[in-house]
Design a protein around this motif. Structure first.
Motif, PDB file in Angstrom:
ATOM      1  N   CYS A 192       0.854  -1.193   0.000  1.00  0.00           N
ATOM      2  CA  CYS A 192       0.000   0.000   0.000  1.00  0.00           C
ATOM      3  C   CYS A 192       0.888   1.241   0.000  1.00  0.00           C
ATOM      4  N   CYS A 199      -0.838  -5.669   0.578  1.00  0.00           N
ATOM      5  CA  CYS A 199      -2.294  -5.700   0.429  1.00  0.00           C
ATOM      6  C   CYS A 199      -2.793  -7.138   0.317  1.00  0.00           C
ATOM      7  N   SER A 203      -8.654  -6.077  -0.696  1.00  0.00           N
ATOM      8  CA  SER A 203      -8.590  -5.010   0.306  1.00  0.00           C
ATOM      9  C   SER A 203      -8.143  -3.683  -0.269  1.00  0.00           C
ATOM     10  N   ALA A 204      -7.608  -3.667  -1.498  1.00  0.00           N
ATOM     11  CA  ALA A 204      -7.049  -2.441  -2.054  1.00  0.00           C
ATOM     12  C   ALA A 204      -7.451  -2.308  -3.512  1.00  0.00           C
ATOM     13  N   HIS A 222      -5.087   0.944   0.140  1.00  0.00           N
ATOM     14  CA  HIS A 222      -6.167   0.255   0.826  1.00  0.00           C
ATOM     15  C   HIS A 222      -7.473   1.019   0.654  1.00  0.00           C
ATOM     16  N   CYS A 226      -6.532   2.332   6.369  1.00  0.00           N
ATOM     17  CA  CYS A 226      -5.501   1.293   6.233  1.00  0.00           C
ATOM     18  C   CYS A 226      -5.422   0.401   7.471  1.00  0.00           C
ATOM     19  N   TRP A 229      -7.142  -3.067   7.575  1.00  0.00           N
ATOM     20  CA  TRP A 229      -6.780  -4.132   6.643  1.00  0.00           C
ATOM     21  C   TRP A 229      -5.545  -4.868   7.153  1.00  0.00           C
TER      22      TRP A 229
END
Length: 447
Positions: A192, A199, A203-204, A222, A226, A229
């Protein structure tokens, strides 16, 4: 820095999005043509930007006022101009404008009156030495008049599908945010750009950075915060914990459902036992009635009564029967009545025997089921038929008035002229409303 949303161009009142503009204004030049006198940073309408508190936002909205004739050349569209100054405070844009005015033309708006007001309010709210404006999220911008390549990704943008940036010959076209050609789908392990944590799949997403100086680049970021995650290792551990938790919950739910089903079966068995006991008691009462006979009956209540057709009704009657040994029993009779039928019992005290609809029951649910089984059934409509009769012949004297339907010579209410003959009363008048009268058809057919 304060984050604000630049006011949009109010298209509902006719403002032209291509000729309207917004600036974080820092000064006014002595010389220049219209908006060229402004010093500051132009921002897009509807954009989310960050700017220092105390900045002054200038809003210019232009609206068409009609065509004007040129001395030499084709007519052209004229526009008026509305200027408005808004102050950026610590909490955002102040609701009440510092100043606003509508001018007949843009040239007049940036003349001495308009420029003087801008300078006056800039003196009251002096800008910072180095005003830095950052665009957090671009607004809808101005639709592109013509197709062209996107200045970021190079793909062709159709007319009206993108945004125009800049003015005149320097104007360029760009895709709206998020529509440029993206890299391949984000995979697990990409770091990220905000927090540096690898990641997890899903999630991103790729985020486009548009820098006028260095061009564009794509960063993995993200979605949202952040901190929420996990890394791939932590994500695997969480997945295992969730799997164990889910299996535990499913097992607990299976046990609860088994208990609920056992309770339902128990209640159903209890209801069946009660129903069987009630049926057994009803059979015993029926056997007593058949063995001892009925001396008389008394109506206790009529909880249900309805019509089956225009001439027949049905009712459910609760009756207390007096048996041969002077004991009593309760019965429920479903019987039809009306249309000349007497209203009596089921042969208990010399009454009538009912038709095949209904009967005697010793449980209310059985009687109610029989009662509800029969529905309203209206009789089919049959039009009335006029009785046939022999019309009287014509009187000997042809000058005497006589009815063209019945042949009568007397008219108690006065003669009436129907559409198809002379009538002596209302019935004959109605009979000749659509056809000739019976007398005229028989004796005047040759006429």
């Amino acid at each position: 820095m304060v984050e604000i949303v630049v006011p949009r161009v109010p298209g509902e009142d006719g403002a032209d999005v291509h000729r309207s503009a917004r600036w974080i204004v820092t000064g006014v030049r002595e010389q220049g043509e219209t908006r060229e006198r402004l010093e500051g940073v132009e921002v897009g309408h509807g954009a989310r930007i960050e700017t220092p508190a105390g900045s002054v936002l200038l809003v210019l909205d232009k609206r068409p006022t009609g065509y004007k004739e040129k001395r030499f050349g084709a007519p052209y569209m004229a526009y008026d101009a509305t200027l408005m100054l808004l102050l950026v405070e610590e909490t955002g844009l102040r609701g009440k404008p510092l100043w606003t005015r509508r001018f007949a033309t843009e040239k007049g708006a940036f003349g001495s009156a308009g420029a003087g007001q801008i300078a006056k309010h800039l003196a009251a709210h002096p800008p910072a030495a180095d005003v830095h404006v950052r665009e957090v999220e671009p607004g809808p911008g101005r639709p592109n008049w013509a197709p062209g390549p996107c200045r970021w990704c190079g793909e062709q943008v159709a007319k009206g599908a993108g945004r125009a940036v800049g003015h005149g010959k320097e104007a360029k076209v760009e895709h709206p945010t998020g529509l440029c050609r993206r890299p391949a789908q984000l995979v697990t392990g990409e770091d990220c750009a905000l927090c540096g944590v690898a990641c997890v799949q899903g999630s991103a997403e790729w985020f486009q950075i548009r820098d006028p100086e260095t061009g564009q680049r794509w960063e993995a970021r993200h979605r949202g915060d952040c901190a929420r995650w996990p890394s791939p290792e932590e994500d695997e551990r969480r997945r295992e914990e969730l799997r164990v938790q889910r299996e535990t919950e499913q097992e607990a739910e299976r046990k609860r459902e088994a208990k609920r089903q056992a309770d339902r079966d128990k209640r159903a068995a209890k209801r069946r036992a009660a129903d069987e006991q009630e049926r057994r008691a009803a059979r015993e009462v029926q056997e007593r009635v058949e063995r001892l006979g009925v001396k008389g009956s008394t109506d206790v209540a009529t909880p249900f009564d309805k019509g089956l057709d225009p001439n027949t009704r049905m009712r459910l009657v609760e009756r207390r029967l007096t048996l041969g040994d002077d004991s009593t029993a309760t019965a429920f009779d479903v019987e039809t009545y009306g249309d000349g039928r007497p209203t009596g019992g089921h042969g208990d005290d010399g009454g009538y025997e009912p038709d095949d609809r209904g009967g005697r029951y010793y449980r209310l649910p059985d009687a109610r089921d029989e009662y509800q089984r029969h529905k309203w059934a209206p009789l089919p409509y049959t039009p009335p038929r006029r009785p046939r009769f022999e019309p009287a012949p014509c009187p000997p004297d042809p000058s005497v008035k006589h009815c063209d339907h019945c042949g009568g010579t007397s008219s108690p209410g006065g003669w009436m002229v129907a559409s198809l003959g002379l009538a002596c009363d209302v019935d004959c008048f109605d009979a000749m409303s659509n056809e000739r009268g019976a007398h005229a058809r028989r004796y005047h057919s040759a006429a």
